[in-house]
Scaffold this motif. Structure first.
Motif, mmCIF file in Angstrom:
data_model
loop_
_atom_site.group_PDB
_atom_site.id
_atom_site.type_symbol
_atom_site.label_atom_id
_atom_site.label_comp_id
_atom_site.label_asym_id
_atom_site.label_seq_id
_atom_site.Cartn_x
_atom_site.Cartn_y
_atom_site.Cartn_z
ATOM 1 N N CYS A 76 0.826 -1.208 0.000
ATOM 2 C CA CYS A 76 0.000 0.000 0.000
ATOM 3 C C CYS A 76 0.859 1.256 0.000
ATOM 4 O O CYS A 76 0.582 2.215 -0.733
ATOM 5 C CB CYS A 76 -0.922 0.007 1.218
ATOM 6 S SG CYS A 76 -2.276 -1.185 1.142
ATOM 7 N N ILE A 77 1.910 1.256 0.829
ATOM 8 C CA ILE A 77 2.798 2.419 0.894
ATOM 9 C C ILE A 77 3.481 2.645 -0.455
ATOM 10 O O ILE A 77 3.569 3.771 -0.948
ATOM 11 C CB ILE A 77 3.839 2.228 2.012
ATOM 12 C CG1 ILE A 77 3.147 2.196 3.378
ATOM 13 C CG2 ILE A 77 4.892 3.343 1.978
ATOM 14 C CD1 ILE A 77 4.020 1.667 4.496
ATOM 15 N N TYR A 78 3.955 1.557 -1.061
ATOM 16 C CA TYR A 78 4.630 1.647 -2.358
ATOM 17 C C TYR A 78 3.687 2.200 -3.429
ATOM 18 O O TYR A 78 4.082 3.048 -4.245
ATOM 19 C CB TYR A 78 5.132 0.262 -2.771
ATOM 20 C CG TYR A 78 5.689 0.213 -4.176
ATOM 21 C CD1 TYR A 78 6.959 0.727 -4.464
ATOM 22 C CD2 TYR A 78 4.944 -0.338 -5.209
ATOM 23 C CE1 TYR A 78 7.457 0.697 -5.754
ATOM 24 C CE2 TYR A 78 5.436 -0.375 -6.502
ATOM 25 C CZ TYR A 78 6.690 0.135 -6.774
ATOM 26 O OH TYR A 78 7.176 0.110 -8.050
ATOM 27 N N MET A 79 2.435 1.745 -3.419
ATOM 28 C CA MET A 79 1.482 2.150 -4.452
ATOM 29 C C MET A 79 0.953 3.567 -4.245
ATOM 30 O O MET A 79 0.502 4.196 -5.208
ATOM 31 C CB MET A 79 0.305 1.172 -4.493
ATOM 32 C CG MET A 79 0.658 -0.268 -4.795
ATOM 33 S SD MET A 79 1.302 -0.531 -6.452
ATOM 34 C CE MET A 79 -0.166 -0.362 -7.450
ATOM 35 N N ALA A 80 0.989 4.080 -3.003
ATOM 36 C CA ALA A 80 0.295 5.338 -2.716
ATOM 37 C C ALA A 80 1.186 6.500 -2.299
ATOM 38 O O ALA A 80 0.766 7.654 -2.450
ATOM 39 C CB ALA A 80 -0.744 5.100 -1.620
ATOM 40 N N LEU A 81 2.384 6.250 -1.787
ATOM 41 C CA LEU A 81 3.157 7.340 -1.183
ATOM 42 C C LEU A 81 3.514 8.429 -2.197
ATOM 43 O O LEU A 81 3.120 9.597 -2.048
ATOM 44 C CB LEU A 81 4.419 6.794 -0.518
ATOM 45 C CG LEU A 81 5.269 7.834 0.224
ATOM 46 C CD1 LEU A 81 4.457 8.524 1.310
ATOM 47 C CD2 LEU A 81 6.507 7.181 0.832
ATOM 48 N N LEU A 82 4.273 8.089 -3.218
ATOM 49 C CA LEU A 82 4.667 9.085 -4.221
ATOM 50 C C LEU A 82 3.464 9.598 -5.009
ATOM 51 O O LEU A 82 3.350 10.827 -5.231
ATOM 52 C CB LEU A 82 5.728 8.500 -5.158
ATOM 53 C CG LEU A 82 6.246 9.449 -6.251
ATOM 54 C CD1 LEU A 82 6.856 10.708 -5.634
ATOM 55 C CD2 LEU A 82 7.267 8.737 -7.152
#
Length: 290
Positions: A76-82
């Motif tokens: 989730c962090i990888y898909m949403a952070l940037l």
């Protein structure tokens, strides 16, 4: 929006949604089996040297469930952070509307968040089945999952609110630290530096990504709705009302948890013995379920 994104995202069309959901749910089931049957035997010997005070925490399922939750949080962090960062400060037509001409420049972050939202939905579907089967998902966690399923389907069905979805996915930042704390606290003891640090990091990321972010996105989305500066023409009014109500309820819940967490921060930081029960009474542990 169909011509803009439908050929670029796997869950477009009802048939595509059904096929991709079934496939990804099965993938989450397969990863759980890998953690329980392959990874657990590799680390079991080490973990037996730092045994938990509770017998149920020695099982392969307790281990696999935590690893699964951390894996999901990292995805989730990888898909949403940037992507969420890229949408900050942009027009509300870009942030909240069904993708249109104004969104063409920002389709990559919108698509990444959309795919992350579907992966999140598939995870909680799989976790409902796995968690009830292994007995680790309690009733409050099950209700929590159903609520998030409900809103995920709303947002994906209408193909809008990418900015809102991005901030909701980033709540999983705190889940990483919560899982470490939950898994090791009864093995290392509350006096251990790693437990103190993991809980303090959890508390800090909770305040940023769950409390502050939830309040911010609730106010910002409601403002966009009231000021009518996003395109909600294709979304049923009752669905918009339910989303606002859900965000309001979620904000209230985060405030309550923030108060409970703040009460135990000092107890965890000051703990000097393994017998401490600091943090066991907050009722927040179920968030490690995802």
């Amino acid at each position: 929006s169909d011509y803009l994104i439908c050929d670029r995202i796997w869950w477009c069309t009802p048939a595509g949604f059904a096929r991709s959901t079934a496939a990804i749910v099965l993938c989450w089931g397969a990863t759980y089996v890998c953690w329980a049957l392959i990874l657990w035997p590799l680390v079991k010997g080490y973990l037996e040297r730092i045994p938990s005070k509770f017998l149920e925490e020695h099982s392969r399922h307790f281990f696999a469930w935590h690893v699964q939750s951390v894996t999901h949080a990292c995805v989730c962090i990888y898909m949403a952070l940037l992507p969420t960062w890229q949408l900050i400060g942009k027009s509300r037509l870009v942030q909240y509307s069904v993708p249109g001409e104004a969104s063409i420049e920002y389709l990559p972050p919108i698509l990444s968040i959309g795919k992350g939202a579907h992966i999140f939905l598939c995870y909680i579907i799989a976790d409902c089945v796995i968690g009830r089967w292994n007995g680790l998902l309690k009733l409050d966690g099950l209700v929590h999952h159903f609520v998030f399923m409900f809103f995920s389907v709303f947002i994906m069905y209408n193909c809008f609110d990418a900015y809102l979805a991005g901030w909701l996915l980033l709540q999983e930042v705190s889940t990483v630290f919560l899982n470490f704390f939950s898994f090791f606290r009864n093995r290392l003891g509350y006096h251990h530096l790693c437990i103190k640090v993991s809980f303090l990091l959890f508390a800090a990321t909770f305040l940023v990504f769950r409390l502050a972010a939830m309040l911010y996105i609730f106010i910002d989305f409601t403002s966009a709705l009231v000021e009518n500066n996003a395109d909600f023409r294709w979304v049923a009014q009752w669905q918009l009302i339910l989303i606002v109500a859900g965000l309001a309820a979620g904000s209230a819940m985060q405030i309550i948890w923030a108060v409970l967490i703040s009460r135990k921060v000092m107890r965890v930081a000051a703990s000097d013995g393994e017998g401490s029960d600091a943090g066991s009474e907050t009722g927040y542990d179920h968030l490690s379920e995802g």
